[in-house]
Design an enzyme around this catalytic site. Structure first.
Site, PDB file in Angstrom:
ATOM      1  N   LYS A   1      66.962   0.147 127.691  1.00 34.83           N
ATOM      2  CA  LYS A   1      66.951   1.291 126.769  1.00 34.83           C
ATOM      3  C   LYS A   1      67.373   2.502 127.585  1.00 34.83           C
ATOM      4  CE  LYS A   1      66.084   3.112 122.709  1.00 34.83           C
ATOM      5  NZ  LYS A   1      66.863   2.824 121.487  1.00 34.83           N
TER       6      LYS A   1
ATOM      7  N   ASP B   1      67.362  -2.308 121.007  1.00 33.23           N
ATOM      8  CA  ASP B   1      67.368  -2.314 119.536  1.00 33.23           C
ATOM      9  C   ASP B   1      68.601  -3.063 119.018  1.00 33.23           C
ATOM     10  OD1 ASP B   1      68.806  -0.226 120.652  1.00 33.23           O
ATOM     11  OD2 ASP B   1      68.193   1.282 119.193  1.00 33.23           O
TER      12      ASP B   1
ATOM     13  N   ASP C   1      59.191 -10.089 126.035  1.00 33.13           N
ATOM     14  CA  ASP C   1      58.123 -10.650 125.207  1.00 33.13           C
ATOM     15  C   ASP C   1      58.579 -10.691 123.746  1.00 33.13           C
ATOM     16  OD1 ASP C   1      55.652 -11.529 124.329  1.00 33.13           O
ATOM     17  OD2 ASP C   1      54.679  -9.565 124.483  1.00 33.13           O
TER      18      ASP C   1
HETATM   19  C1  IPM Z   1      53.647 -14.379 125.864  1.00 33.42           C
HETATM   20  C2  IPM Z   1      52.392 -13.892 125.203  1.00 33.42           C
HETATM   21  C3  IPM Z   1      51.583 -13.119 126.212  1.00 33.42           C
HETATM   22  C4  IPM Z   1      52.409 -11.940 126.669  1.00 33.42           C
HETATM   23  C5  IPM Z   1      50.221 -12.653 125.726  1.00 33.42           C
HETATM   24  C6  IPM Z   1      49.365 -13.807 125.243  1.00 33.42           C
HETATM   25  C7  IPM Z   1      49.482 -11.872 126.787  1.00 33.42           C
HETATM   26  O1  IPM Z   1      52.718 -13.140 124.095  1.00 33.42           O
HETATM   27  O2  IPM Z   1      53.541 -15.162 126.826  1.00 33.42           O
HETATM   28  O3  IPM Z   1      54.731 -14.013 125.427  1.00 33.42           O
HETATM   29  O4  IPM Z   1      52.431 -10.905 126.014  1.00 33.42           O
HETATM   30  O5  IPM Z   1      53.087 -12.061 127.664  1.00 33.42           O
HETATM   31 MG    MG Z   2      54.809 -13.162 123.585  1.00 37.60          MG
END
Ligand code: IPM
Ligand code: MG
Length: 362
Positions: free
Chosen positions: A193, A225, A249
């Site tokens: 970003k 985005d 994530d």
């Molecule tokens: C992932 C999960 C984890 C993260 C959580 C459970 C802490 O969402 O492995 O993607 O955010 O990394």
């Molecule tokens: Mg995750």
């Protein structure tokens, strides 16, 4: 020398799916000469129940000092929602990633041709999809200090987190991503970003600099985005994506869903020496826990990644992948990938993979 694999079933559907993965490991030991010992330990809510902490000292010691690789199921459950933040199951997972310095998280999104119909996108958009998201896993806003909830002078509360990346952290995830790209289609898209965040400006600069060591890899940049839009618009434009912890994530869930089921996708989290923790991308699915309905394939495929990246057994990894493909050919489906209808149970799916393995030529 025998390899030691730490088995951390965790919570929710974790124990059920890990049981099936262990069946597969046992089969490799019995029939295919895999030399490995297993040791099971609690983590997440199970760690809290057993030892009052989501990452008990003995579990950490096993994973950090003794194990060559870690297989994890999933953590989390509603019964732990009211615990203080530092005792929540997720802390066990984040603590392991951080203590083992597993900074490079590989999350493939592959569409199995047998499951083309399971995607919510049109078949022509997803058929043949094979992308790899390399998510930075031990830095960024999930770990940055300071963090907390504080009271302002006017009595109002304010939550705050810190997005911070040191140059060496960007450099090592960049190298890891370029290495992955070299083994694939040699196209790397760095997602950031940089139009808003200084951290991203530095990220981009380091990505370009490290890229000079990998002239064969074609580097591009995309704002996050836009990347989220492009992933559902034309995902096949991507080969390898590298991005920060939080963006990775989010984007890896989107990428996973392109393939029809998050229940199919494994992941590897690696340190600088290739030691790693392997886990399905999906979570603990408390709503179906204990019902023998979860899809164990992501966990079984995580064992394949473990054999490839940490245990130096690529041929055995391929055997597992072929066995999984075989059971899909046979039409076996758990509920999550069964087209509308109800599928086979967790155990039936695991047994079918073991049978397919046994039927392969040695
Ligand atoms: C992932 C999960 C984890 C993260 C959580 C459970 C802490 O969402 O492995 O993607 O955010 O990394
Ligand atoms: Mg995750």
């Amino acid at each position: 020398m025998s390899a030691l694999i730490a088995i951390l079933p965790g919570d929710g559907i974790g124990p059920e799916i890990v049981d099936e993965a262990v069946k597969v490991i046992d089969c490799l030991r019995d029939d295919f000469g895999l030399d490995a010992e297993l040791e099971t330990a609690p983590v997440g809510g199970a760690g809290y129940d057993a030892a009052g902490h989501p990452l008990p000292e003995s579990t950490l010691e096993l994973c950090r000092r003794r194990a060559d690789a870690v297989l994890l199921g999933a953590v989390g459950g509603p019964q732990y929602d009211d615990l203080p933040r530092e005792l929540r199951p997720e802390r066990g997972l984040l603590g392991l990633r951080s203590a083992l310095e597993l900074f490079s998280n590989l999350r493939p999104a592959i569409l199995y041709p047998q499951l083309a119909g399971a995607s919510s996108l049109k078949p022509e958009i997803v058929s043949g999809l094979d992308i790899m998201i390399v998510r930075e896993l031990t830095g960024g806003i999930y770990f940055g200090q300071p963090r907390g909830i504080r009271e302002l002078e006017n009595g109002e509360r304010e939550g705050y987190n810190t997005l911070v990346y040191a140059e060496h952290e960007i450099e090592r995830i960049a190298r890891s991503a370029y290495e992955v790209a070299m083994k694939r289609g040699r196209k790397l898209c760095s997602v950031d970003k940089a139009n808003v965040l200084e951290v991203s400006e530095l990220w981009r600069e380091v990505m370009i600099r490290v890229g000079r060591d990998y002239p064969e890899v074609e580097l591009s940049h995309m704002y996050v985005d836009n990347a989220s839009m492009q992933l559902v618009k034309w995902p096949k434009q991507f080969d390898v994506i590298v991005t920060k912890n939080m963006f990775g994530d989010i984007l890896s869930d989107t990428a996973a869903m392109l393939t029809g089921s998050i229940g199919m996708l494994p992941s590897a989290s690696l340190d600088r020496n290739g030691k790693g923790m392997y886990e399905p991308i999906h979570g603990s699915a408390p709503d179906i826990a204990g019902n023998n309905r979860a899809n164990p394939l992501a966990t079984i495929l995580s064992v394949a990644m473990m054999l490839r990246y940490s245990l130096g057994q690529p041929a055995l990894a391929e055997r597992i992948e072929q066995a999984v493909s075989r059971v899909l050919d046979q039409g076996l489906r758990t509920d999550d990938i069964a087209d509308g209808g109800s599928g086979v149970s967790t155990r039936e799916m695991g047994d079918a993979v073991v049978a397919a393995l046994r039927n392969q030529e040695k």
